[in-house]
Design an enzyme around this catalytic site. Structure first.
Site, PDB file in Angstrom:
ATOM      1  N   SER A 244       0.828  -1.201   0.000  1.00 32.31           N
ATOM      2  CA  SER A 244       0.000   0.000   0.000  1.00 32.31           C
ATOM      3  C   SER A 244       0.866   1.257   0.000  1.00 32.31           C
ATOM      4  CB  SER A 244      -0.956  -0.053   1.203  1.00 32.31           C
ATOM      5  OG  SER A 244      -1.960   0.926   1.116  1.00 32.31           O
TER       6      SER A 244
ATOM      7  N   ASP B 183     -10.369  -6.230  -2.807  1.00 31.23           N
ATOM      8  CA  ASP B 183      -9.729  -5.207  -1.974  1.00 31.23           C
ATOM      9  C   ASP B 183     -10.599  -3.961  -2.026  1.00 31.23           C
ATOM     10  OD1 ASP B 183      -8.197  -3.170  -0.863  1.00 31.23           O
ATOM     11  OD2 ASP B 183      -6.332  -3.818  -1.788  1.00 31.23           O
TER      12      ASP B 183
ATOM     13  N   HIS C 174      -7.379  -5.694   2.245  1.00 33.78           N
ATOM     14  CA  HIS C 174      -6.270  -4.867   1.782  1.00 33.78           C
ATOM     15  C   HIS C 174      -4.922  -5.309   2.344  1.00 33.78           C
ATOM     16  CE1 HIS C 174      -4.435  -1.377   0.025  1.00 33.78           C
ATOM     17  NE2 HIS C 174      -4.125  -0.827   1.190  1.00 33.78           N
TER      18      HIS C 174
END
Length: 267
Positions: A99, A221, A249
């Site tokens: 991320s 996600d 996620h």
């Protein structure tokens, strides 16, 4: 801040085969500290020197080193990673970012491409805001509501955010642990990180990448639409896209073996 040893500042841990030629550096996403990587990283201890770190403002990072104005974008985080690599005298590096950590990895690779052998980006997004034909998954109204919820009812926001991030099919304890990690971040530093994530646009940066890149995307996600993974795959020359059968996620937490298998097939 520059006078503080980067290994101490970012609470760096060096594990695995410390004589290995190749160093794998694992960079967490928002709200996570280096402990989230333990289930995945240990699979690579035999063949790689493994480096774990805490991003600025999280985990055991030296909070007195945090300057809000310095960390309003991802560039400062990328500089931290490169300082760590320089201190460790690492020459052949694989950056594994989740991320927020993915864009940190992209910026670091663009700055010092000769040092970075490969990039592994998990749940990556160069821009979360929708923009014309680009679908990032969020509108400005969505983000305004998020900031309001954090300000007015932090605990309720955090509970919902952690559950969404982890996915609905996993043990509640995983979401609770993630929420506890975010709760431990000083509020001002957490908001600074969110600003760096949501208010920046790294689409031009990913188009500059000329490093072998693996994109790992969970099948479901809520924060990174599949369209974003497709955009990255198209924008990063020669990249590989691996869609794993996982939801949420944070697949490196909820489905570590699937992430291990994807990384192993690439490195």
């Amino acid at each position: 801040m520059n006078s503080i040893n980067p290994l101490q500042r970012n609470a760096v841990t060096v594990l695995g085969n410390k004589d290995a030629a190749i160093t794998m550096v694992f960079i967490p996403g928002f709200g996570s500290d280096q402990s989230v990587w333990h289930p995945v990283a240990r699979a690579f201890f035999a063949d790689f020197r493994v480096v774990l770190l805490d991003n600025a403002g999280t985990g055991s990072y030296l909070h007195e080193s945090f300057q809000q104005s310095h960390y309003l974008n991802m560039t400062a985080y990328a500089d931290d990673v490169l300082e760590i690599c320089a201190e460790l005298k690492a020459k052949q590096i694989i950056l594994v970012g989740h991320s927020m950590g993915s864009m940190i990895s992209v910026l670091a690779a663009n700055k010092q491409a000769s040092l970075i052998d490969k990039l592994i980006l998990i749940g990556a997004s160069p821009r979360y805001l929708n923009d014309g034909d680009y679908f990032g998954g969020f509108t400005q109204h969505d983000l305004d509501e998020l900031y309001t919820a954090i300000t007015l009812n932090f605990d309720n926001w955090l509970d919902g955010f952690a559950k969404l991030a982890m996915g609905s099919s996993h043990e509640p304890s995983l979401a609770e642990k993630f929420a506890d990690a975010i709760r431990g971040i000083p509020r001002a530093q957490m908001l600074t990180a969110l600003c760096a994530i949501f208010q920046t646009d790294h689409r031009a940066d990913v188009e500059k990448i000329d490093t072998p890149t693996l994109l790992i995307q969970a099948k479901d996600d809520v924060f990174v639409p599949f369209a974003v993974a497709q955009y990255l795959h198209k924008s990063i020359r020669g990249s590989s896209l691996n869609i794993i059968d996982a939801d949420g996620h944070l697949p490196h937490v909820s489905a570590p073996q699937k992430v291990i298998d994807a990384i192993a097939g690439f490195v």
